[in-house]
Scaffold this active site. Structure first.
Site, PDB file in Angstrom:
ATOM      1  N   GLY A  47       0.848  -1.188   0.000  1.00 29.52           N
ATOM      2  CA  GLY A  47       0.000   0.000   0.000  1.00 29.52           C
ATOM      3  C   GLY A  47       0.880   1.233   0.000  1.00 29.52           C
ATOM      4  N   GLN A  52       3.273   9.921   0.861  1.00 27.92           N
ATOM      5  CA  GLN A  52       4.533   9.170   1.011  1.00 27.92           C
ATOM      6  C   GLN A  52       5.444   9.369  -0.194  1.00 27.92           C
ATOM      7  OE1 GLN A  52       2.642   5.199   2.130  1.00 27.92           O
ATOM      8  NE2 GLN A  52       4.548   5.156   3.284  1.00 27.92           N
ATOM      9  N   CYS A  96       6.388  -0.190   7.574  1.00 28.21           N
ATOM     10  CA  CYS A  96       6.004   0.983   6.777  1.00 28.21           C
ATOM     11  C   CYS A  96       7.159   1.396   5.869  1.00 28.21           C
ATOM     12  CB  CYS A  96       5.652   2.127   7.719  1.00 28.21           C
ATOM     13  SG  CYS A  96       5.231   3.646   6.862  1.00 28.21           S
ATOM     14  N   LEU A  97       6.858   1.694   4.614  1.00 27.78           N
ATOM     15  CA  LEU A  97       7.906   2.103   3.673  1.00 27.78           C
ATOM     16  C   LEU A  97       8.576   3.401   4.098  1.00 27.78           C
ATOM     17  CD1 LEU A  97       6.213   1.339   0.217  1.00 27.78           C
ATOM     18  CD2 LEU A  97       7.838  -0.066   1.486  1.00 27.78           C
ATOM     19  N   HIS A 138      -3.972   1.631   7.653  1.00 25.92           N
ATOM     20  CA  HIS A 138      -2.593   2.136   7.736  1.00 25.92           C
ATOM     21  C   HIS A 138      -2.423   3.322   6.770  1.00 25.92           C
ATOM     22  CE1 HIS A 138       1.916   1.440   8.141  1.00 25.92           C
ATOM     23  NE2 HIS A 138       1.856   2.190   7.050  1.00 25.92           N
ATOM     24  N   GLU A 139      -2.933   3.171   5.543  1.00 27.37           N
ATOM     25  CA  GLU A 139      -2.776   4.246   4.541  1.00 27.37           C
ATOM     26  C   GLU A 139      -3.637   5.461   4.883  1.00 27.37           C
ATOM     27  OE1 GLU A 139      -0.274   3.854   2.793  1.00 27.37           O
ATOM     28  OE2 GLU A 139      -0.098   1.694   3.019  1.00 27.37           O
ATOM     29  N   HIS A 142      -1.803   7.576   7.182  1.00 25.22           N
ATOM     30  CA  HIS A 142      -0.815   8.431   6.501  1.00 25.22           C
ATOM     31  C   HIS A 142      -1.471   9.710   5.986  1.00 25.22           C
ATOM     32  CE1 HIS A 142       2.914   6.287   6.556  1.00 25.22           C
ATOM     33  NE2 HIS A 142       2.425   5.198   5.998  1.00 25.22           N
TER      34      HIS A 142
HETATM   35 ZN    ZN Z   1       3.204   3.329   5.955  1.00 29.13          ZN
END
Ligand code: ZN
Length: 179
Positions: A47, A52, A96-97, A138-139, A142
């Site tokens: 995702g 991000q 998380c990226l 989660h997204e 963000h």
């Molecule tokens: Zn993340």
């Protein structure tokens, strides 16, 4: 199509609530959305939220097709997502990226009903559960300027914070990181 740099923990854009997408202008975002998918695949994420990759918009992409129960699901684009209802609670480990090397077990709703617009600007209200619900939440966090680590106890957050400082000293893969 191209891979975009992923914004890391510490960048102010990840702490702001994003703006809504103008639904009459989705067509101008198609290339950017393609780039978001390319970036997510390159980084091996499932995702990715627009902020991000530095874009202040309520837009996220998700592809969980390699997970067992979702093999037949197409990758999904979510625009102007709103949570209508959350139900239950389950603890699952997340990464998380934007926060390299950190993983933690976080409690979130087990299922959700959300309203969003697809890439054609069509309004949808759908229920999601399982891992897909987890990734969506989660997204959405963000897009609201939140990290999964915000759910940790103050002591654990401090440990994570210290670890991130250490990682950044050893070459955080991004420039201008403010922690
Ligand atoms: Zn993340």
């Amino acid at each position: 199509m191209s891979v975009l740099p992923v914004v890391k923990y510490g960048d102010p854009i990840l702490r702001q609530k994003v703006k809504s997408v103008n639904l009459n202008k989705i067509e101008f975002l198609v290339d950017f959305i393609d780039d978001m998918f390319d970036t997510m695949y390159e980084e091996e994420g499932i995702g990715l939220a627009a902020n991000q990759v530095g874009k202040d918009l309520n837009l996220m992409v998700i592809d969980v097709t390699h997970l067992d129960e979702y093999e037949h699901l197409e990758p999904i684009v979510f625009i102007n997502t709103e949570i209508i209802e959350e139900e239950g609670s389950i603890e699952i480990e997340e990464g998380c990226l934007s926060i390299p090397e950190i993983r933690a077990s976080i409690s979130r709703a087990e299922s959700i009903i959300i309203k969003f617009y697809d890439i054609n600007g069509v309004s949808k209200t759908e229920k999601f559960s399982g891992m897909l619900c987890r990734v969506i939440l989660h997204e959405i966090d963000h897009l609201n300027g939140k990290f999964f680590t915000d759910y940790l106890s103050p002591a654990k957050r401090k440990l994570v914070h210290n670890k991130l400082i250490e990682i950044s000293k050893n070459g955080f893969p991004s420039t201008g990181v403010i922690i």
